[in-house]
Motif scaffolding. Structure first.
Motif, PDB file in Angstrom:
ATOM      1  N   THR A   1      34.072 -35.848  66.153  1.00 24.45           N
ATOM      2  CA  THR A   1      33.241 -36.888  65.538  1.00 24.45           C
ATOM      3  C   THR A   1      33.935 -37.439  64.298  1.00 24.45           C
ATOM      4  O   THR A   1      34.031 -38.657  64.116  1.00 24.45           O
ATOM      5  N   GLN A   2      34.443 -36.549  63.480  1.00 24.65           N
ATOM      6  CA  GLN A   2      35.157 -36.994  62.278  1.00 24.65           C
ATOM      7  C   GLN A   2      36.410 -37.786  62.663  1.00 24.65           C
ATOM      8  O   GLN A   2      36.703 -38.828  62.073  1.00 24.65           O
ATOM      9  N   ASP A   3      37.130 -37.300  63.661  1.00 27.55           N
ATOM     10  CA  ASP A   3      38.341 -37.995  64.121  1.00 27.55           C
ATOM     11  C   ASP A   3      38.024 -39.407  64.609  1.00 27.55           C
ATOM     12  O   ASP A   3      38.780 -40.347  64.352  1.00 27.55           O
ATOM     13  N   VAL A   4      36.905 -39.547  65.313  1.00 27.12           N
ATOM     14  CA  VAL A   4      36.514 -40.856  65.841  1.00 27.12           C
ATOM     15  C   VAL A   4      36.276 -41.847  64.704  1.00 27.12           C
ATOM     16  O   VAL A   4      36.746 -42.987  64.751  1.00 27.12           O
ATOM     17  N   PHE A   5      35.579 -41.406  63.676  1.00 29.64           N
ATOM     18  CA  PHE A   5      35.322 -42.319  62.559  1.00 29.64           C
ATOM     19  C   PHE A   5      36.592 -42.630  61.766  1.00 29.64           C
ATOM     20  O   PHE A   5      36.777 -43.750  61.285  1.00 29.64           O
ATOM     21  N   VAL A   6      37.482 -41.666  61.672  1.00 29.75           N
ATOM     22  CA  VAL A   6      38.777 -41.926  61.024  1.00 29.75           C
ATOM     23  C   VAL A   6      39.560 -42.963  61.836  1.00 29.75           C
ATOM     24  O   VAL A   6      40.136 -43.908  61.283  1.00 29.75           O
ATOM     25  N   LYS A   7      39.560 -42.798  63.162  1.00 32.81           N
ATOM     26  CA  LYS A   7      40.261 -43.763  64.017  1.00 32.81           C
ATOM     27  C   LYS A   7      39.641 -45.155  63.918  1.00 32.81           C
ATOM     28  O   LYS A   7      40.355 -46.154  63.915  1.00 32.81           O
ATOM     29  N   LEU A   8      38.313 -45.201  63.846  1.00 35.52           N
ATOM     30  CA  LEU A   8      37.650 -46.495  63.693  1.00 35.52           C
ATOM     31  C   LEU A   8      38.100 -47.155  62.389  1.00 35.52           C
ATOM     32  O   LEU A   8      38.446 -48.335  62.373  1.00 35.52           O
ATOM     33  N   TRP A   9      38.108 -46.399  61.313  1.00 34.33           N
ATOM     34  CA  TRP A   9      38.520 -46.953  60.019  1.00 34.33           C
ATOM     35  C   TRP A   9      39.988 -47.387  60.063  1.00 34.33           C
ATOM     36  O   TRP A   9      40.336 -48.465  59.611  1.00 34.33           O
TER      37      TRP A   9
END
Length: 184
Positions: A48-56
């Motif tokens: 979940t954290q990785d997904v938001f980092v990738k989005l950013w």
């Protein structure tokens, strides 16, 4: 312009506040989606954290005419599949190792899948950088030798030789570690 488009535009422009709103609005849904794919709370939280980092990190590629959920769940799906592919590859390496090393056994306490995974991670870290990169492309990311060769702009034969050397080095490392742990 709809609210979703405005938020996408703001995130695209680098608004931390807009990104925080997106995170708050979607974090639970992203986690639940990843959990259903990964079947592991720990992996789902990390992913979940990785997904938001990738989005950013990829915010500049966002298109305002697409819903934000489109991007988030595409990133989720791709990231989850990469994790599952890595799990499968690691399991294959562990199985190959176990098949090739029948005389070395771990005690019941040490014989867990987590122990083998940790040992495998340690072994991969000992590889020289180029060999490690080739190994990760082929055995963890699941690329064919030809695809890895094309990605790295080297010959197929070089990839094949380096993967074979990596496997041998990993097996030797794991045998040494198992023997030292069994003798302790």
């Amino acid at each position: 312009m709809s609210v979703d488009r405005e938020v996408v535009k703001s995130v695209k422009e680098g608004s931390v506040r807009a990104f925080e709103l997106v995170y708050t609005a979607y974090v639970d849904r992203v986690y639940r989606f990843l959990y259903t794919l990964l079947r592991s709370g720990e992996d789902a939280r990390e992913a979940t954290q990785d997904v938001f980092v990738k989005l950013w990190d990829s915010r500049e590629q966002l298109q305002e005419d697409r819903a934000l959920s489109f991007y988030l769940f595409a990133i989720c799906r791709n990231h989850a599949f990469n994790i599952l592919r890595k799990r499968k590859s690691q399991a294959g390496v562990v199985e190959e190792y176990q098949r090739d090393q029948p005389s070395v056994t771990l005690s019941a306490e040490e014989g867990t899948e987590d122990t083998y995974s940790a040992l495998l991670e340690e072994a991969i870290e000992t590889l020289p950088p180029k060999r490690k990169r080739i190994f990760e492309l082929c055995k963890i990311q699941g690329l064919s030798y030809k695809q890895a060769a094309s990605t790295l702009q080297i010959s197929d034969g070089t990839v094949e030789v380096q993967v074979a050397k990596a496997m041998k080095q990993i097996r030797l490392y794991m045998v040494k570690q198992d023997v030292s742990r069994v003798c302790e």
